[in-house]
Design a protein around this motif. Structure first.
Motif, short mmCIF file in Angstrom:
data_model
loop_
_atom_site.label_atom_id
_atom_site.label_comp_id
_atom_site.label_asym_id
_atom_site.label_seq_id
_atom_site.Cartn_x
_atom_site.Cartn_y
_atom_site.Cartn_z
N ASP A 12 0.83 -1.22 0.00
CA ASP A 12 0.00 0.00 0.00
C ASP A 12 0.85 1.26 0.00
N SER A 13 0.54 2.19 -0.91
CA SER A 13 1.20 3.50 -0.90
C SER A 13 0.94 4.17 0.44
N GLY A 14 1.98 4.75 1.01
CA GLY A 14 1.81 5.47 2.28
C GLY A 14 2.03 4.60 3.50
N ASP B 68 6.83 1.23 -0.95
CA ASP B 68 5.42 1.23 -0.53
C ASP B 68 4.53 1.44 -1.74
N ARG C 85 2.83 2.07 -5.03
CA ARG C 85 3.39 2.75 -6.20
C ARG C 85 4.09 4.03 -5.79
N HIS C 86 4.18 4.28 -4.48
CA HIS C 86 4.56 5.61 -4.04
C HIS C 86 6.06 5.89 -4.08
N ARG D 150 8.99 7.19 -9.46
CA ARG D 150 8.60 8.39 -8.72
C ARG D 150 9.75 8.89 -7.85
#
Lengths: 329, 425
Positions: A124-126, A146, A148-149, A187
Motif C-alpha cells: 500500500d502506498s503510504g 510502498d 506505487r509511491h 517516482r
C-alpha cells in the motif's frame, strides 16, 4: 482549510537530520548529497578485507516485508550486518494483514521487541509513512518500497551510480522507460533527479502506463522511444510486470518489446557514452535486449553492488538522527 | 409547552422571509410570528439575540450505521449528532446490515429513531434486493413502511437491462430514485481523484468519468422510462452540466452536493491523511470551484452532510486500506457558512439549500415557519467561534479532519415539533 501535512518533515529531526527515510520528495539537495557522499565512503570500504564497521553495534534492525522481495531484503540484511547490527527478517503475508487493525497490532507486537529500526516493504502506498507516524519515537523507519509511491533507497543507489559514472547532474539528460504508472522506483528517481539538478528528466511509455499528471512532478513525456532517447546520457529501464497484460494495460510482451524494448539500435539514439540502468530483476527480451543488458554501457550489476553501500549510508544516518533527537530531549 | 423564540433574525426560504421576528410555538406548531399574541403564556424562552432562526435542516444523506454497524454509530448517537447540527429531518441510506430491503428493517429504524426522539428519520430503501443489483426490491411495500426514496447506494447495477426495469417499475409508482453515480469499472481499485496528488502519492486514481459515465447512462434511461431521479453527492462540474441539460429537456432530475466537496480538495490528501479518504474522492481545486459555480447558479437543489461515522480502526491503516467517508454532521453548519463568508452564496440561499431545496426533492409537505406549521427549527449563531472535540462530539465517529480545528458558526438550539431536542451547553 487544513494545511497539508509536510511528509518530508516527518523524516527529519529538529536539527534537520534524517531520522526516517520514507521518500526522496521534499528532501534538500544537501541532504541527498550527504547520502551519496556517505554511500561513497562505504563503497570504498567494501573493497577492503574487513568489511564491517561498528556503527550499529548493539542495534536491532527488523526487516518487515509485507511483500516478497529476496533481493531488496538481502541487500538490506547485508547492509545492516556490515554495520554490525543484529537483524531479524519477518516476512508477513499480506493476506493476513489486509486490514489496518492487524497492521497496528503487528506494529505493537514488534515494538515490544525493542528494535531500533524497521525496514518496511508494503503493497500500500503510504504504508511506510503510516508506520513512521505510529512507531515509538526512537525507532527509525526505512521505506523499502510502498505501493506505487516510493522506493527511496533504490532511487539513491541509482543516483550514486549516475554520479560515479557521469559526474555533475546539471549536464545530464535522463530517460526513464516503461511502466511509470505502477513504479515507485520511477517516482523516487524523478524527485531525486530534480532535487539534484538534473538537466532534463524524461519518461517514455504508452499512455496506459504513464500517470496523467506526471509532468507536474518534473518529467517530460514521450510516447516514442526513439525520440525520447535522443541525446540522453542515462537510460533507466523499468521492469514490466507480466500481470499488466491481463488488466488491459498492454496487448502483449512482444508488442511492448517492439515499441519500448531497449535494443542496440534504439540505444544508438542516445549519446555514444550513455549509460544503461535497470532496478532489476531484468526481463530479457521484454524490456531489454540481452546484448544491451550485458553490454559495455550497462551498469546493471554495478547498481546491485552500490545498493549495499547506499543502504548502509541511509541506515547509519537515520540511527544517528534518532540518537541526536533523543539526546536533545 | 409554550415557547417564545426571542430576538432572532428569521430566515425562512419556504415563505421568502428574512426579517427580525419573534416566534411563538404551542403544541408543536408555530402559532404566531412577530408580535406576542394575546393570551399566550410563555413557559420557555429561547434566546436568539444575534442568531438566525431557520427551519430545521433537512439532510438528504447521513449514515446512522444501525442496524449492524454499531461500532461506527447508532441511531441514538447519530441522531443526537443531527440534533446538535440543526438537522431535524434526515435520510439514512440502506447500507446497513441487514440492508433496508424489508419493511421490518424500516420499522426497526423508525422505532429506534422515535425512541431516541432527536430527529425525524426517513429511510432510503434498497433499490434492488440485498443491494445486489439483480432483483427488484419490494419498493411499494417499503414505501408504505416509510421509505421516501430508493437507492442502490454505491453498488452500481452491473446490467443496464436490470437498471432499466428498476427505473420502469419506480416510474410506474412515481417513486424517487436516488443515484450515487459510480461506474463499476472506471473507479475500480481507486481511492483518490485521478489527478496530480494521486500521481505523486502513488494512489490508484478514480477519474471524473467514473461519475459522468454513470450519470449519463442514468439520464438516458430516465428519459426512456420516465423515472424521477435524484443524483446524490456529486463530485464533478461535468455531471452538473449534464443534469442542467437534462432539466432543460424537461426531465425530472435533481441533485445535491456533500458540503465537504465544496470545501476540501485532493491537495488535502498530500499527507496520506485517511480522514480525507472519501467516495466520491475529493477532486481538484478547479473541480471544487466548478461545483461552487454550479451551486451558486442554482443547478444544485440541496447541500447534505454525507455523514459517515467510523470507528478508529477503520481509519488506522495505510490510505488505500482505510474505509472511505467522513464524520460530518456536526461540522455541516460551519462548513456551509464558510461558503457564505467566501461569497459563494448568500445566507438566504444557503438556508434554502439546507431546507426548502431538500424538502422539494423528497416531496415533503413541510411549510417552513408560517402560522400553523410544524415547529422544526434551528437557531444558530453565524459568527460564534468554537471547536468540535472528541469529548463534545455527539457522533460516535471521530473521523473528522476538523476535530480540534477552529470553526465559525454554531447551532444554539434545535427544536423538533416544538420540543427542544438540543441546546448548546
Amino acid at each position: 482549510m487544513n494545511q497539508p501535512c509536510d511528509l518530508a518533515k516527518l523524516q527529519l529531526n529538529r536539527r534537520g537530520q534524517l531520522r526516517h527515510f520514507l521518500t526522496t520528495e521534499g528532501l534538500s539537495r544537501e541532504l541527498l548529497t550527504e547520502i551519496l557522499d556517505t554511500a561513497d565512503s562505504f563503497v570504498d570500504m567494501s573493497d577492503q578485507a574487513v568489511k564491517k564497521v561498528p556503527l550499529l553495534r548493539g542495534s536491532t534492525v527488523v526487516n518487515l516485508f509485507f511483500e516478497n522481495s529476496t533481493r531488496t531484503r538481502s541487500t538490506f540484511e547485508l547492509a545492516a550486518k556490515r554495520l554490525s547490527a543484529d537483524v531479524l527478517n519477518l516476512d508477513i503475508s499480506t493476506s493476513a494483514t489486509s486490514k489496518g487493525e492487524t497492521l497496528m497490532d503487528t506494529l505493537r507486537n514488534l515494538q515490544a521487541m525493542h528494535s531500533d529500526m524497521f525496514v518496511v516493504r508494503h503493497p500500500d502506498s503510504g504504508a511506510a509513512h503510516f508506520i513512521a507516524q505510529h512507531v515509538t519515537p526512537r525507532v527509525a523507519v526505512i521505506n523499502a518500497g510502498d505501493g506505487r509511491h516510493a522506493h527511496p533507497t533504490q532511487a539513491m543507489l541509482d543516483m550514486q551510480t549516475i554520479r560515479r559514472h557521469k559526474g555533475d547532474f546539471g549536464a545530464l539528460k535522463v530517460a526513464i522507460v516503461g511502466d511509470i504508472l505502477h513504479s515507485r522506483v520511477a517516482r523516487s528517481q524523478i524527485h531525486a533527479l530534480n532535487t539534484l539538478g538534473a538537466g532534463e528528466v524524461r519518461v517514455i511509455g504508452p499512455k496506459t502506463l504513464l500517470p496523467k499528471h506526471i509532468e507536474e512532478l518534473g518529467a517530460r513525456v514521450y510516447y516514442d522511444l526513439g525520440q525520447g532517447l535522443r541525446d540522453v546520457d542515462v537510460v533507466i529501464m523499468l521492469r514490466l510486470q507480466t500481470e499488466r497484460m491481463a488488466s488491459a494495460f498492454l496487448p502483449s510482451q512482444s508488442e511492448f518489446y517492439k515499441l519500448y524494448g531497449l535494443t542496440r539500435e534504439r540505444l544508438a539514439q542516445a549519446k555514444p557514452d550513455a549509460i544503461v540502468m535497470h532496478p532489476g530483476p531484468i526481463n530479457r527480451g521484454v524490456e531489454i535486449e540481452s546484448e544491451v543488458a550485458d553490454g559495455s554501457q550497462s551498469l546493471i550489476l554495478k547498481q546491485v553492488g552500490y545498493g549495499v553501500a547506499t543502504r548502509m549510508a541511509v541506515m547509519s544516518m537515520a540511527v544517528s538522527g534518532q540518537t541526536t533527537e533523543h539526546l536533545n530531549e | 409547552m409554550n415557547i417564545h423564540i426571542r430576538g432572532g433574525r428569521l430566515v425562512d426560504p419556504f415563505n421568502g422571509v428574512d426579517a427580525h421576528q419573534d416566534l411563538f410555538l404551542q403544541a408543536g406548531r408555530v402559532v404566531a410570528i412577530g408580535d406576542h399574541p394575546a393570551g399566550f403564556e410563555v413557559e420557555e424562552v429561547v434566546e436568539a439575540e444575534g442568531c438566525v432562526v431557520a427551519p430545521g435542516f433537512i439532510d438528504l444523506q447521513a449514515h446512522l450505521r444501525e442496524p449492524g454497524l454499531t461500532q461506527k454509530g447508532t441511531i441514538e448517537t447519530e441522531t443526537a449528532a443531527a440534533a446538535a447540527s440543526g438537522v431535524t429531518t434526515l435520510c439514512c441510506p440502506p447500507l446497513t446490515q441487514p440492508v433496508i430491503d424489508t419493511p421490518a428493517v424500516v420499522q426497526l429504524i423508525l422505532d429506534r429513531a422515535a425512541e431516541a426522539g432527536y430527529c425525524r428519520v426517513l429511510p432510503l430503501g434498497a433499490f434492488t434486493r440485498g443491494l445486489e443489483g439483480e432483483q427488484l426490491s419490494n419498493m411499494v411495500a417499503l414505501k408504505e413502511a416509510g421509505c421516501v426514496a430508493f437507492t442502490n447506494a454505491r453498488r452500481p447495477l452491473p446490467s443496464n437491462r436490470t437498471l432499466m426495469r428498476c427505473l420502469e417499475y419506480a416510474a410506474t409508482h412515481d417513486l424517487l430514485v436516488m443515484v450515487q453515480a459510480q461506474d463499476p469499472g472506471l473507479g475500480a481499485g481507486g481511492c483518490a481523484h485521478d489527478g496530480a496528488t494521486a500521481d505523486r502519492l502513488g494512489l490508484a486514481g478514480i477519474p471524473e468519468t467514473a461519475e459522468t459515465v454513470d450519470v449519463a447512462r442514468h439520464l438516458l434511461l430516465a428519459e426512456q422510462t420516465g423515472a424521477r431521479l435524484h443524483f446524490g453527492q456529486l463530485s464533478s462540474r461535468a455531471s452538473l452540466r449534464m443534469i442542467e441539460e437534462a432539466r432543460a429537456r424537461g426531465l425530472r432530475v435533481s441533485c445535491d452536493l456533500a458540503v465537504h466537496q465544496l470545501i476540501f480538495s485532493d491537495a488535502d490528501l498530500s499527507g496520506f491523511d485517511s480522514r480525507f479518504h472519501l467516495l466520491p474522492p475529493l477532486r481538484s481545486q478547479a473541480d471544487r470551484d466548478g461545483l461552487r459555480q454550479g451551486l451558486a447558479s442554482g443547478s444544485v437543489d440541496a447541500v447534505c452532510s454525507d455523514h459517515q461515522p467510523h470507528e478508529a480502526a477503520a481509519k488506522a491503516a495505510p490510505f488505500a486500506a482505510t474505509e472511505p467517508g467522513m464524520s460530518s454532521l456536526e461540522t455541516l453548519l460551519p462548513l456551509a457558512l464558510a461558503l457564505v463568508e467566501q461569497g459563494v452564496l448568500t445566507l438566504d440561499q444557503l438556508v434554502a439549500r439546507l431546507t426548502v431545496g431538500p424538502a422539494r426533492v423528497l416531496g415533503l409537505a413541510h411549510e417552513g415557519l408560517k402560522e400553523g406549521a410544524l415547529a422544526d427549527i434551528c437557531v444558530f449563531d453565524p459568527v460564534r467561534e468554537w471547536s468540535l472535540t472528541a469529548e463534545s462530539s455527539r457522533s460516535r465517529g471521530l473521523n473528522s479532519p476538523l476535530l480540534g480545528q477552529p470553526l465559525k458558526g454554531q447551532v444554539r438550539t434545535t427544536l423538533l415539533e416544538g420540543r427542544v431536542v438540543f441546546r448548546q451547553p
